[in-house]
Design a protein around this motif. Structure first.
Motif, PDB file in Angstrom:
ATOM      1  N   ARG A  19       3.217  -1.277  -0.506  1.00  0.00           N
ATOM      2  CA  ARG A  19       3.022  -2.676  -0.121  1.00  0.00           C
ATOM      3  C   ARG A  19       3.373  -2.876   1.344  1.00  0.00           C
ATOM      4  NH1 ARG A  19       6.462  -6.693   0.617  1.00  0.00           N
ATOM      5  NH2 ARG A  19       8.134  -5.490  -0.313  1.00  0.00           N
ATOM      6  N   TRP A  20       4.446  -2.246   1.793  1.00  0.00           N
ATOM      7  CA  TRP A  20       4.876  -2.400   3.190  1.00  0.00           C
ATOM      8  C   TRP A  20       3.817  -1.852   4.146  1.00  0.00           C
ATOM      9  CZ3 TRP A  20       5.732   0.291   7.586  1.00  0.00           C
ATOM     10  CH2 TRP A  20       6.429  -0.373   8.595  1.00  0.00           C
ATOM     11  N   ILE A  21       3.296  -0.666   3.849  1.00  0.00           N
ATOM     12  CA  ILE A  21       2.253  -0.097   4.714  1.00  0.00           C
ATOM     13  C   ILE A  21       1.010  -0.990   4.678  1.00  0.00           C
ATOM     14  CG2 ILE A  21       0.761   1.885   5.163  1.00  0.00           C
ATOM     15  CD1 ILE A  21       2.770   3.648   3.747  1.00  0.00           C
ATOM     16  N   SER A  22       0.696  -1.521   3.501  1.00  0.00           N
ATOM     17  CA  SER A  22      -0.476  -2.399   3.373  1.00  0.00           C
ATOM     18  C   SER A  22      -0.320  -3.642   4.241  1.00  0.00           C
ATOM     19  CB  SER A  22      -0.674  -2.814   1.912  1.00  0.00           C
ATOM     20  OG  SER A  22      -0.900  -1.692   1.115  1.00  0.00           O
ATOM     21  N   LEU A  23       0.843  -4.253   4.202  1.00  0.00           N
ATOM     22  CA  LEU A  23       1.081  -5.433   5.035  1.00  0.00           C
ATOM     23  C   LEU A  23       1.027  -5.073   6.512  1.00  0.00           C
ATOM     24  CD1 LEU A  23       3.922  -7.195   3.023  1.00  0.00           C
ATOM     25  CD2 LEU A  23       1.534  -7.928   3.277  1.00  0.00           C
ATOM     26  N   ARG A  24       1.550  -3.938   6.858  1.00  0.00           N
ATOM     27  CA  ARG A  24       1.508  -3.471   8.246  1.00  0.00           C
ATOM     28  C   ARG A  24       0.053  -3.293   8.696  1.00  0.00           C
ATOM     29  NH1 ARG A  24       4.838  -2.625  12.610  1.00  0.00           N
ATOM     30  NH2 ARG A  24       4.322  -0.721  13.671  1.00  0.00           N
ATOM     31  N   LEU A  25      -0.757  -2.742   7.815  1.00  0.00           N
ATOM     32  CA  LEU A  25      -2.169  -2.535   8.136  1.00  0.00           C
ATOM     33  C   LEU A  25      -2.893  -3.866   8.306  1.00  0.00           C
ATOM     34  CD1 LEU A  25      -4.633  -0.617   8.396  1.00  0.00           C
ATOM     35  CD2 LEU A  25      -4.906  -0.871   5.937  1.00  0.00           C
ATOM     36  N   VAL A  26      -2.652  -4.788   7.388  1.00  0.00           N
ATOM     37  CA  VAL A  26      -3.341  -6.078   7.436  1.00  0.00           C
ATOM     38  C   VAL A  26      -2.947  -6.862   8.688  1.00  0.00           C
ATOM     39  CG1 VAL A  26      -3.521  -8.320   6.273  1.00  0.00           C
ATOM     40  CG2 VAL A  26      -3.729  -6.211   4.960  1.00  0.00           C
ATOM     41  N   ARG A  27      -1.721  -6.718   9.125  1.00  0.00           N
ATOM     42  CA  ARG A  27      -1.243  -7.442  10.303  1.00  0.00           C
ATOM     43  C   ARG A  27      -1.535  -6.724  11.613  1.00  0.00           C
ATOM     44  NH1 ARG A  27       4.427  -8.866   7.464  1.00  0.00           N
ATOM     45  NH2 ARG A  27       3.661 -10.611   6.218  1.00  0.00           N
ATOM     46  N   ASN A  28      -2.124  -5.542  11.537  1.00  0.00           N
ATOM     47  CA  ASN A  28      -2.372  -4.749  12.728  1.00  0.00           C
ATOM     48  C   ASN A  28      -3.603  -5.270  13.463  1.00  0.00           C
ATOM     49  OD1 ASN A  28      -3.213  -2.529  14.479  1.00  0.00           O
ATOM     50  ND2 ASN A  28      -1.650  -1.369  13.394  1.00  0.00           N
ATOM     51  N   ALA A  29      -3.470  -5.402  14.756  1.00  0.00           N
ATOM     52  CA  ALA A  29      -4.565  -5.932  15.576  1.00  0.00           C
ATOM     53  C   ALA A  29      -5.744  -4.966  15.674  1.00  0.00           C
ATOM     54  CB  ALA A  29      -4.044  -6.256  16.976  1.00  0.00           C
ATOM     55  N   SER A  30      -5.538  -3.693  15.398  1.00  0.00           N
ATOM     56  CA  SER A  30      -6.633  -2.728  15.543  1.00  0.00           C
ATOM     57  C   SER A  30      -7.584  -2.726  14.350  1.00  0.00           C
ATOM     58  CB  SER A  30      -6.072  -1.325  15.782  1.00  0.00           C
ATOM     59  OG  SER A  30      -5.312  -0.913  14.673  1.00  0.00           O
ATOM     60  N   THR A  31      -7.289  -3.485  13.295  1.00  0.00           N
ATOM     61  CA  THR A  31      -8.227  -3.605  12.180  1.00  0.00           C
ATOM     62  C   THR A  31      -8.923  -4.960  12.262  1.00  0.00           C
ATOM     63  OG1 THR A  31      -6.474  -4.422  10.727  1.00  0.00           O
ATOM     64  CG2 THR A  31      -6.948  -2.087  10.622  1.00  0.00           C
ATOM     65  N   SER A  32     -10.204  -4.958  11.988  1.00  0.00           N
ATOM     66  CA  SER A  32     -10.986  -6.190  12.100  1.00  0.00           C
ATOM     67  C   SER A  32     -10.692  -7.124  10.926  1.00  0.00           C
ATOM     68  CB  SER A  32     -12.478  -5.866  12.149  1.00  0.00           C
ATOM     69  OG  SER A  32     -12.925  -5.441  10.880  1.00  0.00           O
ATOM     70  N   ARG A  33     -11.071  -8.373  11.096  1.00  0.00           N
ATOM     71  CA  ARG A  33     -10.901  -9.380  10.049  1.00  0.00           C
ATOM     72  C   ARG A  33     -11.663  -8.991   8.786  1.00  0.00           C
ATOM     73  NH1 ARG A  33      -6.631 -12.264   9.934  1.00  0.00           N
ATOM     74  NH2 ARG A  33      -6.807 -14.445  10.428  1.00  0.00           N
ATOM     75  N   GLU A  34     -12.865  -8.460   8.989  1.00  0.00           N
ATOM     76  CA  GLU A  34     -13.691  -8.046   7.852  1.00  0.00           C
ATOM     77  C   GLU A  34     -13.035  -6.890   7.094  1.00  0.00           C
ATOM     78  OE1 GLU A  34     -16.422  -8.336   5.074  1.00  0.00           O
ATOM     79  OE2 GLU A  34     -16.296  -9.745   6.757  1.00  0.00           O
ATOM     80  N   GLU A  35     -12.482  -5.910   7.823  1.00  0.00           N
ATOM     81  CA  GLU A  35     -11.778  -4.796   7.185  1.00  0.00           C
ATOM     82  C   GLU A  35     -10.571  -5.294   6.410  1.00  0.00           C
ATOM     83  OE1 GLU A  35     -12.647  -1.090  10.250  1.00  0.00           O
ATOM     84  OE2 GLU A  35     -10.932  -2.413  10.640  1.00  0.00           O
ATOM     85  N   GLN A  36      -9.828  -6.212   6.995  1.00  0.00           N
ATOM     86  CA  GLN A  36      -8.653  -6.770   6.322  1.00  0.00           C
ATOM     87  C   GLN A  36      -9.053  -7.496   5.036  1.00  0.00           C
ATOM     88  OE1 GLN A  36      -7.024  -9.239   9.400  1.00  0.00           O
ATOM     89  NE2 GLN A  36      -6.107  -7.510  10.497  1.00  0.00           N
ATOM     90  N   LYS A  37     -10.124  -8.281   5.121  1.00  0.00           N
ATOM     91  CA  LYS A  37     -10.594  -9.035   3.958  1.00  0.00           C
ATOM     92  C   LYS A  37     -11.029  -8.085   2.845  1.00  0.00           C
ATOM     93  CE  LYS A  37     -14.092 -12.423   2.649  1.00  0.00           C
ATOM     94  NZ  LYS A  37     -15.247 -13.188   3.107  1.00  0.00           N
ATOM     95  N   GLN A  38     -11.808  -7.078   3.210  1.00  0.00           N
ATOM     96  CA  GLN A  38     -12.287  -6.086   2.236  1.00  0.00           C
ATOM     97  C   GLN A  38     -11.108  -5.386   1.553  1.00  0.00           C
ATOM     98  OE1 GLN A  38     -15.675  -5.236   1.812  1.00  0.00           O
ATOM     99  NE2 GLN A  38     -15.293  -3.661   0.304  1.00  0.00           N
ATOM    100  N   PHE A  39     -10.117  -4.985   2.342  1.00  0.00           N
ATOM    101  CA  PHE A  39      -8.951  -4.294   1.794  1.00  0.00           C
ATOM    102  C   PHE A  39      -8.182  -5.203   0.838  1.00  0.00           C
ATOM    103  CE2 PHE A  39      -4.368  -3.370   2.179  1.00  0.00           C
ATOM    104  CZ  PHE A  39      -4.367  -2.148   1.536  1.00  0.00           C
ATOM    105  N   LEU A  40      -7.948  -6.428   1.237  1.00  0.00           N
ATOM    106  CA  LEU A  40      -7.196  -7.343   0.385  1.00  0.00           C
ATOM    107  C   LEU A  40      -7.914  -7.643  -0.927  1.00  0.00           C
ATOM    108  CD1 LEU A  40      -5.714  -9.760   3.063  1.00  0.00           C
ATOM    109  CD2 LEU A  40      -4.506  -8.052   1.696  1.00  0.00           C
ATOM    110  N   LEU A  41      -9.238  -7.728  -0.885  1.00  0.00           N
ATOM    111  CA  LEU A  41      -9.992  -7.938  -2.108  1.00  0.00           C
ATOM    112  C   LEU A  41      -9.839  -6.749  -3.064  1.00  0.00           C
ATOM    113  CD1 LEU A  41     -13.261  -9.588  -0.767  1.00  0.00           C
ATOM    114  CD2 LEU A  41     -11.544 -10.646  -2.233  1.00  0.00           C
ATOM    115  N   GLU A  42      -9.933  -5.540  -2.532  1.00  0.00           N
ATOM    116  CA  GLU A  42      -9.768  -4.347  -3.364  1.00  0.00           C
ATOM    117  C   GLU A  42      -8.327  -4.182  -3.831  1.00  0.00           C
ATOM    118  OE1 GLU A  42     -11.687  -0.681  -2.172  1.00  0.00           O
ATOM    119  OE2 GLU A  42     -12.967  -1.832  -0.825  1.00  0.00           O
ATOM    120  N   TRP A  43      -7.397  -4.502  -2.959  1.00  0.00           N
ATOM    121  CA  TRP A  43      -5.973  -4.354  -3.268  1.00  0.00           C
ATOM    122  C   TRP A  43      -5.569  -5.293  -4.401  1.00  0.00           C
ATOM    123  CZ3 TRP A  43      -1.385  -7.313  -1.621  1.00  0.00           C
ATOM    124  CH2 TRP A  43      -0.205  -6.599  -1.750  1.00  0.00           C
ATOM    125  N   SER A  44      -6.075  -6.501  -4.372  1.00  0.00           N
ATOM    126  CA  SER A  44      -5.688  -7.466  -5.412  1.00  0.00           C
ATOM    127  C   SER A  44      -6.297  -7.081  -6.767  1.00  0.00           C
ATOM    128  CB  SER A  44      -6.106  -8.869  -5.024  1.00  0.00           C
ATOM    129  OG  SER A  44      -7.501  -8.959  -4.913  1.00  0.00           O
TER     130      SER A  44
END
Length: 169
Positions: free
Chosen positions: A144-169
């Protein structure tokens, strides 16, 4: 030789040498990481956990020296770290599984930039599945910690973050 002869201590000393080889020979990093991944998986499968974790350490230390153009090396490293953790999960070695995830967590706690966000997402999703399937509840907070770090990282796009969160949930 040492791996097959179940001489884990000597094999760990040899695996330690790969850290220095990868640091000094940038052109061989990809090959060295693949070799460490293979040795580590065979070690995990043959219950030589210390050697498997030594290979994990060597791969992680290689990640610390990457530059912006080394996306392929980070992808190779994540592929092999995923295989090491998966093998530990298949062997039902929760301690080794948690140790691999812990080492990856520590690495990404110190690194500011994630070079390959999509690959890290796939890595996390696969390991979350293994942790949930095997009921390795101690590893879930690290993932979970690495996931939050990834989602908050500026080097990942909004679309990538959204896709990841949908799969993660």
């Amino acid at each position: 030789y040492f791996l097959r002869r179940k001489r884990e201590t000597e094999a760990c000393k040899i695996a330690e040498i790969f850290k220095y080889m990868a640091f000094n020979h940038k052109e061989l990093r990809g090959f060295i990481i693949k070799l460490l991944g293979m040795i580590g998986c065979v070690a995990m499968k043959s219950k030589q956990t210390q050697l498997g974790l030594q290979c994990t350490d060597s791969i992680i230390s290689t990640l610390h020296n990457l530059e912006t153009e080394d996306k392929e090396i980070e992808t190779t490293a994540l592929d092999n770290l995923q295989e090491l953790a998966s093998m530990a999960g298949r062997m039902r070695d929760e301690a080794a599984f948690n140790a691999v995830i812990s080492k990856v967590t520590v690495h990404y706690a110190t690194e500011k930039v994630v070079l390959v966000g999509r690959r890290l997402e796939a890595f996390l999703l696969d390991l979350m599945f293994i942790a949930a399937d095997r009921r390795y509840v101690n590893s879930l907070p690290m993932l979970r910690w690495i996931s939050l770090r990834l989602v908050r990282n500026a080097s990942t796009s909004r679309e990538e973050q959204k896709q990841f969160l949908l799969e993660w949930s």
